[in-house]
Design a protein around this motif. Structure first.
Motif, short mmCIF file in Angstrom:
data_model
loop_
_atom_site.label_atom_id
_atom_site.label_comp_id
_atom_site.label_asym_id
_atom_site.label_seq_id
_atom_site.Cartn_x
_atom_site.Cartn_y
_atom_site.Cartn_z
N LYS A 248 4.79 0.58 9.07
CA LYS A 248 4.72 0.44 9.87
C LYS A 248 4.61 -0.04 10.85
O LYS A 248 4.47 -1.27 11.59
CB LYS A 248 6.50 0.08 10.44
N GLU A 249 3.10 0.68 11.15
CA GLU A 249 2.34 0.44 11.92
C GLU A 249 1.15 -0.52 11.59
O GLU A 249 0.78 -1.18 12.24
CB GLU A 249 1.32 1.43 12.23
N VAL A 250 1.00 -0.54 10.52
CA VAL A 250 -0.34 -1.49 9.47
C VAL A 250 -0.08 -2.85 9.38
O VAL A 250 -0.58 -4.14 9.05
CB VAL A 250 -0.55 -0.81 8.86
N SER A 251 1.59 -3.13 8.32
CA SER A 251 1.87 -4.31 8.11
C SER A 251 3.63 -4.64 9.05
O SER A 251 4.27 -3.72 9.46
CB SER A 251 2.06 -4.32 6.54
N ASN A 252 3.77 -5.64 8.40
CA ASN A 252 5.44 -6.11 9.13
C ASN A 252 5.77 -6.60 7.73
O ASN A 252 5.20 -7.96 7.06
CB ASN A 252 5.43 -7.08 9.45
N VAL A 253 7.33 -6.73 6.56
CA VAL A 253 7.39 -7.01 5.54
C VAL A 253 7.74 -8.49 5.85
O VAL A 253 8.06 -9.06 5.15
CB VAL A 253 8.70 -6.31 5.02
#
Length: 79
Positions: free
Chosen positions: A52-57
């Motif tokens: 969740k630190e790297v991407s947002n679905v």
């Protein structure tokens, strides 16, 4: 595949056919974050990066999937 058919009556909500490019970008960011973590000098202070630190679905092309009535929409059951 002229006669292939879906087994489950659900499909993506938006017009985006594939999330391949979104997943490719996400994996590049995740690999870069892991590489940066591994090159850090002190491992005790910081934990490895979380997904969740790297991407947002929610920023991906599709907004999820929804069920539909296969009797009302037989054209959507075709692949």
């Amino acid at each position: 595949m002229s006669r292939s058919k879906r087994h489950t009556p659900k499909c993506g909500i938006c017009k985006c056919d594939s999330e391949k490019s979104d997943k490719k970008i996400w994996h590049q960011r995740m690999r870069a974050a892991i590489k940066q973590y591994l090159h850090a000098t002190n491992f005790d202070e910081k934990l490895p990066p979380h997904v969740k630190e790297v991407s947002n679905v929610w920023a991906f092309g599709k907004d999820g999937k929804s069920w539909f009535n296969q009797k009302n929409h037989p054209d959507l059951m075709r692949k």
